[in-house]
Design a protein around this motif. Structure first.
Motif, PDB file in Angstrom:
ATOM      1  N   ASN A  85       0.841  -1.204   0.000  1.00 12.06           N
ATOM      2  CA  ASN A  85       0.000   0.000   0.000  1.00 12.06           C
ATOM      3  C   ASN A  85       0.870   1.246   0.000  1.00 12.06           C
ATOM      4  N   GLN A  86       1.947   1.195   0.755  1.00 15.83           N
ATOM      5  CA  GLN A  86       2.857   2.336   0.831  1.00 15.83           C
ATOM      6  C   GLN A  86       3.440   2.660  -0.537  1.00 15.83           C
ATOM      7  N   GLU A  87       3.897   1.627  -1.250  1.00 20.33           N
ATOM      8  CA  GLU A  87       4.472   1.857  -2.580  1.00 20.33           C
ATOM      9  C   GLU A  87       3.451   2.464  -3.527  1.00 20.33           C
ATOM     10  N   LEU A  88       2.196   2.011  -3.431  1.00 25.26           N
ATOM     11  CA  LEU A  88       1.162   2.558  -4.313  1.00 25.26           C
ATOM     12  C   LEU A  88       0.902   4.021  -3.971  1.00 25.26           C
ATOM     13  N   ALA A  89       0.839   4.323  -2.683  1.00 22.24           N
ATOM     14  CA  ALA A  89       0.607   5.708  -2.265  1.00 22.24           C
ATOM     15  C   ALA A  89       1.758   6.611  -2.699  1.00 22.24           C
ATOM     16  N   ASP A  90       2.985   6.092  -2.657  1.00 19.62           N
ATOM     17  CA  ASP A  90       4.141   6.876  -3.094  1.00 19.62           C
ATOM     18  C   ASP A  90       4.110   7.122  -4.602  1.00 19.62           C
ATOM     19  N   ALA A  91       3.572   6.161  -5.345  1.00 17.57           N
ATOM     20  CA  ALA A  91       3.637   6.231  -6.811  1.00 17.57           C
ATOM     21  C   ALA A  91       2.478   6.988  -7.434  1.00 17.57           C
ATOM     22  N   ALA A  92       1.286   6.923  -6.808  1.00 17.02           N
ATOM     23  CA  ALA A  92       0.066   7.401  -7.470  1.00 17.02           C
ATOM     24  C   ALA A  92      -0.556   8.587  -6.755  1.00 17.02           C
ATOM     25  N   GLU A  93      -1.295   9.401  -7.521  1.00 20.96           N
ATOM     26  CA  GLU A  93      -2.032  10.517  -6.918  1.00 20.96           C
ATOM     27  C   GLU A  93      -3.534  10.240  -6.855  1.00 20.96           C
ATOM     28  N   LEU A  94      -4.061   9.586  -7.892  1.00 17.69           N
ATOM     29  CA  LEU A  94      -5.458   9.154  -7.876  1.00 17.69           C
ATOM     30  C   LEU A  94      -5.474   7.641  -7.682  1.00 17.69           C
ATOM     31  N   ILE A  95      -6.124   7.187  -6.619  1.00 18.16           N
ATOM     32  CA  ILE A  95      -6.187   5.753  -6.328  1.00 18.16           C
ATOM     33  C   ILE A  95      -7.619   5.284  -6.522  1.00 18.16           C
TER      34      ILE A  95
END
Length: 304
Positions: A64-74
């Motif tokens: 989840n952390q990696e996704l939050a670091d990579a993306a702005e719209l989830i």
């Protein structure tokens, strides 16, 4: 509607819906799409998920952390049963930079729960529902609502997605989908039960042909035919469906749907609506439903 703009999209879940969106949006030219699926590297479908993502040019991340670091719209497309757990896992990693929408099929109550778990993150939140089917590709029809509802429309519709903003109130899009399912999935189950029994009698084609004559008219005509008259004729219709349930059972099929219909119609008859309307069919479905609601409320007060 705004023009296409590149942004960093994060998908939660890379099953049928997630992979359809990833492939479609990458094909349309959205350059940066990331996905977190907890089964992507460990599970029976890990190879399938990895192959689909690689073919589409979607980057799989491992937390989840990696996704939050990579993306702005989830854009979360997990099963509805996982919505609350997924939101809790994202709570420590989201912040004011993020827009987060849960598009799982779930009740408004579940979507409120998602929002509660993410309320302190500062992220802009919304919910959504998938009204179409992946057979239509990534342009399957969707609805969005809540504070982030319009933003997801502005960002993704220019890329070829079909998302309709349903309003600022969180849970609106999900409520439309899940309540619609009572009708649409109920029709599916009714068709199954009818055809299984009709096949036993050798009447499936004939029954379908007869029913189709009634159902080919505009749907609202069906509503306006059945609902107002139903408050007057509930007793007769209950008796008819009781016999229908017997016919289904005689065919060796458990009449689950027919019995449920009997129970609902018998309950409607118990409200005394025929007497209320003095035997005259009300003008439209709203008058009929208003009367049912009033009887329910009166019954609830009497029980207090």
């Amino acid at each position: 509607m705004s023009d296409k703009q590149q942004f960093r999209l994060g998908l939660v879940g890379y099953g049928e819906i997630g992979s359809t969106l990833g492939k479609g949006l990458r094909g349309a030219g959205l350059q940066q799409i990331f996905c977190y699926d907890k089964y992507a590297f460990d599970g029976p479908y890990a190879d399938l998920i990895q192959d689909r993502a690689k073919a589409a040019g979607v980057t799989l991340v491992k937390s989840n952390q990696e996704l939050a670091d990579a993306a702005e719209l989830i854009f979360s497309v997990t099963p509805g049963s996982a919505s609350l757990e997924s939101a809790a896992a994202f709570a420590p990693v989201l912040d004011g930079r993020h827009t987060f929408l849960d598009f799982a099929s779930a009740t408004p109550k579940v979507k409120y729960g998602v929002a509660e778990r993410l309320a302190k993150t500062g992220a802009t939140l919304g919910d959504g529902s998938i009204m179409g089917t992946p057979k239509n590709g990534y342009a399957m029809h969707m609805m969005s609502s809540g504070p982030a509802g319009q933003r997801v429309v502005d960002l993704l519709v220019p890329w070829g997605m079909s998302i309709e903003f349903a309003g600022q109130k969180l849970g609106t899009a999900s409520g439309i989908k899940i309540l619609r399912s009572v009708l649409i999935k109920g029709i599916e189950a009714l068709i199954d039960e009818t055809l299984l029994a009709a096949r036993s009698y050798g009447l499936d084609d004939t029954v379908l042909a007869s029913a189709s004559k009634t159902l080919t008219r505009p749907f609202m005509d069906t509503v306006e035919s059945l609902t107002p008259s139903g408050v007057i004729h509930a007793k007769r219709r209950t008796e008819e469906v009781e016999m229908a349930a017997e016919a289904v059972e005689d065919a060796g099929i458990e009449p689950l749907m027919a019995r449920a219909t009997v129970a609902r119609l018998r309950w409607k008859e118990s409200l005394g609506l025929k007497e209320h309307f003095k035997g005259v069919v009300p003008d439209n479905y709203k008058v009929a439903i208003d009367a049912i609601v009033a009887k329910m409320q009166a019954g609830a007060k009497a029980a207090e």
